[in-house]
Write an enzyme that holds these catalytic residues in place. Structure first.
Site, short mmCIF file in Angstrom:
data_model
loop_
_atom_site.label_atom_id
_atom_site.label_comp_id
_atom_site.label_asym_id
_atom_site.label_seq_id
_atom_site.Cartn_x
_atom_site.Cartn_y
_atom_site.Cartn_z
N LYS A 56 -17.49 -0.97 -1.12
CA LYS A 56 -16.39 -0.40 -0.12
C LYS A 56 -17.01 0.90 0.70
O LYS A 56 -16.43 1.49 1.54
CB LYS A 56 -15.29 0.39 -0.94
CG LYS A 56 -14.56 -0.93 -1.72
CD LYS A 56 -13.17 -0.27 -2.51
CE LYS A 56 -12.31 0.23 -1.27
NZ LYS A 56 -11.01 0.52 -2.14
N SER A 59 0.81 -1.28 0.05
CA SER A 59 -0.01 0.02 0.04
C SER A 59 0.79 1.27 -0.01
O SER A 59 1.66 1.25 0.70
CB SER A 59 -1.00 0.10 1.31
OG SER A 59 -1.80 1.22 1.40
N TYR A 88 -3.17 -0.14 9.90
CA TYR A 88 -3.22 -0.83 8.55
C TYR A 88 -1.92 -0.59 7.65
O TYR A 88 -1.47 -1.38 7.03
CB TYR A 88 -4.50 -0.15 7.66
CG TYR A 88 -4.57 -0.63 6.15
CD1 TYR A 88 -4.74 -1.84 5.79
CD2 TYR A 88 -4.11 0.55 5.16
CE1 TYR A 88 -4.65 -2.15 4.29
CE2 TYR A 88 -3.90 0.13 4.01
CZ TYR A 88 -4.43 -1.08 3.53
OH TYR A 88 -4.17 -1.29 1.99
#
Length: 328
Positions: A176, A115, A138
């Site tokens: 999402k 990411s 995250y």
């Protein structure tokens, strides 16, 4: 057989679609379907089998899934506001390590989602330790797995490719919610309300002029298949290498939708004056945590042999809107 973890999700389902387009349906998908309507991402696709994520790993480790050609690992807890760090690390870090080691032991290519969030607020977007400063659990889970792999490069027995996605948008992201792309949010706002809402200026940027590297999911998929065919292991930024503003996205969405009904194109200034593009204060929770600028350094990606051009926002939004018109 190909395995796609997170295969009912956004990028995962697009990878399954791309495999189908290549004539491949011998695919196992694993995911979490607590939100049942994610099944819609798979309903028009062909796969051989499905496992809930908790059941999948024991089956794989026990050798009950047969010959595996490659694993596309997209499965993760992707909520950047998650507060249960143990859950995130178990799903994103420990699970990834187990898959990585299985792939190495069985000589299977492993392509996984890292990411761009690993860069935090550094303002530097190059695949090197000095640029990395994750701001939430995250991002830390993704960063720590990249770090774990860096210590393994010298002993790899099978290809490993990590992809640091920037702002991905495109088909199959309906599920999402607030984490969906602004391209989808703006489209729904304009079709339902006749206007779109952007953040007011921040960090020295004027209203809506904060800039991100927006990349269409088709380009993300193309990168995956390039590296499946060219097994030079590495961690790569996956963005266009060009930052564009949120105003650019809003303008592209409105102009594309207006063109459907034959309306003459209007400029950004005209849309602002007519109240079609409005600006709202940034939520307090995002102060100090909001990236006002991202732009992938894609030198490493290009050096690894990926030379295809990327869709800019204008072309990518037109492609996305065409898909949405057919399905929403």
């Amino acid at each position: 057989m190909y395995i796609v973890t997170g295969g009912a999700g956004f990028i995962g389902a697009n990878l399954v679609h791309a495999l189908n387009q290549r004539g491949i349906s011998d695919i196992l998908v694993s995911d979490h379907l607590q939100r049942a309507d994610k099944f819609r991402n798979l309903a028009d696709l062909d796969i051989r089998d499905y496992f809930e994520a908790e059941a999948f790993l024991p089956e794989l480790l026990a050798g009950r899934l047969g010959k595996i050609d490659a694993i596309f690992h997209q499965g993760a807890c992707s909520d950047t506001m998650a507060s249960d760090g143990r859950y995130v690390m178990d799903n994103n870090y420990a699970h990834s390590k187990a898959l990585f080691h299985w792939c190495q032991e069985n000589r299977v290519p492993f392509l996984y989602a890292s990411s761009a969030s690993v860069y935090g607020m550094t303002g530097r977007f190059r695949e090197e330790r000095a640029a990395e400063d994750p701001l939430n659990i995250y991002a830390f889970s993704k960063f720590q797995f990249d770090q774990y792999l860096r210590a393994q490069w010298h002993a790899l027995q099978a290809p490993v490719h990590g992809f640091r996605f920037f702002n991905v948008y495109g088909p199959r992201e309906f599920h999402k919610g607030r984490m969906a792309s602004v391209a989808l949010h703006f489209s729904r706002q304009y079709r339902q309300e006749g206007r779109v809402r952007l953040f007011a200026g921040s960090a020295g940027y004027a209203d809506g002029e904060q800039r991100r590297d927006f990349i269409h999911v088709d380009d993300v998929v193309a990168v995956h298949f390039h590296f499946l065919e060219h097994p030079n292991s590495g961690i790569y930024n996956v963005g266009t290498g060009r930052a564009q503003s949120f105003n650019d996205v809003a303008l592209a969405v409105i102009q594309t939708i207006d063109a459907e009904t034959g309306k003459a194109p209007r400029s950004l200034v005209e849309l602002q004056q007519q109240g079609m593009i409005t600006y709202m204060p940034m939520p307090e929770a995002l102060h100090g945590k909001y990236q006002s600028y991202t732009q992938a350094d894609i030198e490493t990606l290009r050096a690894a042999g990926y030379t295809a051009p990327f869709l800019d926002v204008e072309a990518g939004v037109r492609r996305y809107q065409a898909w949405l018109r057919e399905r929403e």
